[in-house]
Write a protein that holds these residues in place. Structure first.
Motif, PDB file in Angstrom:
ATOM      1  N   LEU A 192      90.627  60.700  69.461  1.00 22.59           N
ATOM      2  CA  LEU A 192      91.550  60.197  68.434  1.00 22.59           C
ATOM      3  C   LEU A 192      92.221  58.908  68.913  1.00 22.59           C
ATOM      4  CD1 LEU A 192      93.225  63.579  67.398  1.00 22.59           C
ATOM      5  CD2 LEU A 192      91.610  62.220  66.033  1.00 22.59           C
ATOM      6  N   ALA A 193      92.582  58.880  70.194  1.00 22.21           N
ATOM      7  CA  ALA A 193      93.235  57.685  70.739  1.00 22.21           C
ATOM      8  C   ALA A 193      92.252  56.507  70.742  1.00 22.21           C
ATOM      9  CB  ALA A 193      93.753  57.960  72.149  1.00 22.21           C
ATOM     10  N   ALA A 194      90.998  56.783  71.104  1.00 22.80           N
ATOM     11  CA  ALA A 194      89.993  55.714  71.132  1.00 22.80           C
ATOM     12  C   ALA A 194      89.806  55.125  69.738  1.00 22.80           C
ATOM     13  CB  ALA A 194      88.674  56.253  71.678  1.00 22.80           C
ATOM     14  N   ARG A 195      89.766  56.006  68.740  1.00 18.07           N
ATOM     15  CA  ARG A 195      89.621  55.526  67.371  1.00 18.07           C
ATOM     16  C   ARG A 195      90.862  54.730  66.959  1.00 18.07           C
ATOM     17  NH1 ARG A 195      90.270  58.720  61.708  1.00 18.07           N
ATOM     18  NH2 ARG A 195      89.924  56.876  60.431  1.00 18.07           N
ATOM     19  N   LEU A 201      85.080  51.669  74.345  1.00 17.06           N
ATOM     20  CA  LEU A 201      84.425  52.786  75.030  1.00 17.06           C
ATOM     21  C   LEU A 201      85.448  53.896  75.263  1.00 17.06           C
ATOM     22  CD1 LEU A 201      81.793  53.727  76.504  1.00 17.06           C
ATOM     23  CD2 LEU A 201      82.735  52.748  78.596  1.00 17.06           C
ATOM     24  N   TYR A 202      84.982  55.135  75.113  1.00 19.64           N
ATOM     25  CA  TYR A 202      85.802  56.306  75.445  1.00 19.64           C
ATOM     26  C   TYR A 202      85.183  56.944  76.681  1.00 19.64           C
ATOM     27  CZ  TYR A 202      87.539  61.161  74.982  1.00 19.64           C
ATOM     28  OH  TYR A 202      88.076  62.408  75.210  1.00 19.64           O
ATOM     29  N   ILE A 259      80.730  57.251  73.892  1.00 21.38           N
ATOM     30  CA  ILE A 259      81.455  58.063  74.878  1.00 21.38           C
ATOM     31  C   ILE A 259      80.649  58.022  76.180  1.00 21.38           C
ATOM     32  CG2 ILE A 259      82.432  60.349  75.419  1.00 21.38           C
ATOM     33  CD1 ILE A 259      82.108  61.095  72.452  1.00 21.38           C
ATOM     34  N   ASN A 260      81.346  57.864  77.269  1.00 27.08           N
ATOM     35  CA  ASN A 260      80.670  57.903  78.569  1.00 27.08           C
ATOM     36  C   ASN A 260      81.266  59.055  79.376  1.00 27.08           C
ATOM     37  OD1 ASN A 260      80.427  55.556  81.405  1.00 27.08           O
ATOM     38  ND2 ASN A 260      79.088  57.227  80.797  1.00 27.08           N
ATOM     39  N   ILE A 261      80.444  60.063  79.675  1.00 27.48           N
ATOM     40  CA  ILE A 261      80.908  61.194  80.482  1.00 27.48           C
ATOM     41  C   ILE A 261      80.722  60.833  81.953  1.00 27.48           C
ATOM     42  CG2 ILE A 261      80.647  63.667  80.945  1.00 27.48           C
ATOM     43  CD1 ILE A 261      80.651  63.817  78.111  1.00 27.48           C
TER      44      ILE A 261
END
Ligand code: ADP
Ligand code: ASP
Ligand code: MG
Length: 437
Positions: A192-195, A201-202, A259-261
């Motif tokens: 939500l914060a990334a959006r 990038l998240y 998203i990068n894990i």
């Protein structure tokens, strides 16, 4: 470049882990908004702070003394603060928190304090402002997230500061009552914060080097996946590849934010990139995931195929009992409904009775010991013979397949097996599709 980064419980479980986190944040100036989870496990028998908090709530509700778990929680935070050499004191806050529990604070409020206090400590350690997410993540009175309100409020709140730390897992209603997501929900906060800040990038930092091709607790040293699409990940995480909360995908996906894990304990590893369309094609299979705890209702009736409304009548019975179904494969004279086992146990006779009344079947029987395994991969669409290889691998291990369902997207094949075969089957499927490195 702007990154929102989230650290999971194990990444923030001790002062030593906080030091790794700080090094990661400082290594890249674009890592500006940091979402913190509550302290997780430091070793395998350890207890997560969130679980201790839930125990406090349960004990308080039953009128029992909750000092033991409460003091464990307090000691964990104090130890982190002391080991980091911070001058911060949470003493007064803990006294106030204790009183609130005694006075009957809600489960959500109590559970949320793990993230709240940990984010306060991380903010002090990084020397970043602390942002209270309860003011930006807004739920309605029934606990459903108000996505658009959240997007606006959270965006405005974050943009006031170029950098900040915010607690994951919770938000509040417009009246300020704390509400939490389901377990693992800090992943959603990060998304939500990334959006809300339109991040590029998240980054989601955890204790494994990305999404692995199978559950590492069952398959030894599974390979990390380099690229996975949002759709594949959704299939995998719904089926139990629990590295990322399934609801964390939607907010970033709609903005096209990858998203990068990543692994806090191995920051040099590239981890997994989750993207709309994968540039590099993986093998045929991207990943394998599964879950135990399912049951099935087998219904047989001659000429079922020509009986108008048969499926609807079956599903109506389930709907009236608020049972949702997972899979619904059918033959000419048979229909199978796969559901969560919990929906059946204890209600077997009533369900059979209601169904019998609705469709006058020749035979209805239930089984309650199934697991589901999904083989997921965007490469399967163009690879004939994938199903044959899957069935062959299971046959070689003498594992009986109870149901087969290929998703209409051709992105997955799901099999239902007896629960006792779960581990063996997962390993056999992995060996079939993942060539030895
Ligand atoms: P965090 O506390 O950082 O949010 P989680 O415990 O929620 O971390 O998720 C990471 C864990 O997910 C890993 O330690 C691993 O045990 C588990 N896991 C299950 N399936 C997979 C998979 N396919 N790939 C990676 N991890 C998986
Ligand atoms: N601390 C919460 C949990 O244990 C949320 C999270 O870790 O994402 O479920
Ligand atoms: Mg998690």
């Amino acid at each position: 470049m702007l990154k929102v980064i989230k650290f999971g419980g194990t990444s923030l479980a001790s002062a030593q882990q906080f030091q790794k986190v700080a090094a990661i944040v400082r290594a890249d100036k674009s890592r500006r908004y940091v979402v913190a989870s509550a302290p997780g496990k430091r070793f395998s028998e350890d207890i997560k702070v969130t679980d201790l908090l839930l125990t406090c709530h349960r004990l308080a509700k039953e009128g029992e003394n909750f000092d033991v778990p409460f003091n464990q929680i307090k000691a964990r935070f104090e130890e982190i603060i002391a080991d980091l050499g911070l001058s911060l004191s949470l003493e007064d806050e803990f006294t106030a928190f204790y009183r609130r529990i005694v006075k009957g604070a809600s489960e959500a409020y109590i559970a949320s304090r793990g993230e709240h206090f940990n984010a306060r400590i991380l903010a002090a350690y990084l020397d970043f402002p602390f942002i209270e997410t309860a003011e930006g993540i807004i739920f309605d009175e029934n606990g459903a997230l108000l996505e658009e309100v959240t997007n606006e409020k959270l965006g405005a709140l974050l943009k006031k500061n170029p950098r900040a730390v915010l607690p994951g897992f919770y938000g509040a209603t417009e009246h300020g009552d704390i509400r939490i997501f389901s377990r693992g929900g800090s992943d959603i906060t990060g998304s939500l914060a990334a959006r809300a800040v339109k991040a590029d990038l998240y980054e989601n930092w955890t204790d494994v080097s990305g999404l692995l091709m199978a559950d590492p607790r069952i398959v030894k040293n599974p390979r990390a996946i380099e690229f996975v699409t949002y759709r594949e990940l959704r299939e995998l995480s719904y089926m139990g590849a629990s590295v990322l909360h399934e609801d964390a995908i939607f907010p970033v996906r709609r903005e096209g934010i990858p998203i990068n894990i990543r692994n806090t304990n191995a920051p040099e590893d590239a981890g997994t990139m989750i993207v709309e369309q994968a540039e590099k094609s993986a093998g045929i299979v991207t990943g394998i995931a599964g879950k135990k705890g399912f049951g099935a209702i087998y219904i047989e009736k001659g000429m079922m195929n020509s009986e108008l409304g048969f499926g609807r009548r079956v599903l109506r019975v389930l709907e009236d009992r608020k049972i949702s179904f997972e899979h619904l494969p059918s033959g000419i004279d048979t229909l199978t409904v796969v559901v969560e086992r919990g929906a059946l146990v204890g209600h077997e006779n009533e369900i059979i009775h209601d169904l019998q009344k609705a469709v006058q079947a020749d035979r209805i029987h239930l089984v309650e010991d199934l697991c589901l395994i999904a083989v997921v991969g965007r490469g399967m669409i163009n690879s004939p013979g994938t199903a044959a290889r899957l069935f062959g691998a299971l046959a070689k291990e003498k594992i009986n397949i109870r149901m087969i369902d290929q998703g209409s997207s051709e992105l997955n094949i799901i099999v239902a097996l007896e629960e006792k075969d779960y581990e063996k089957a997962l390993q056999a499927i992995y060996n079939e599709f993942v060539p030895e490195a």
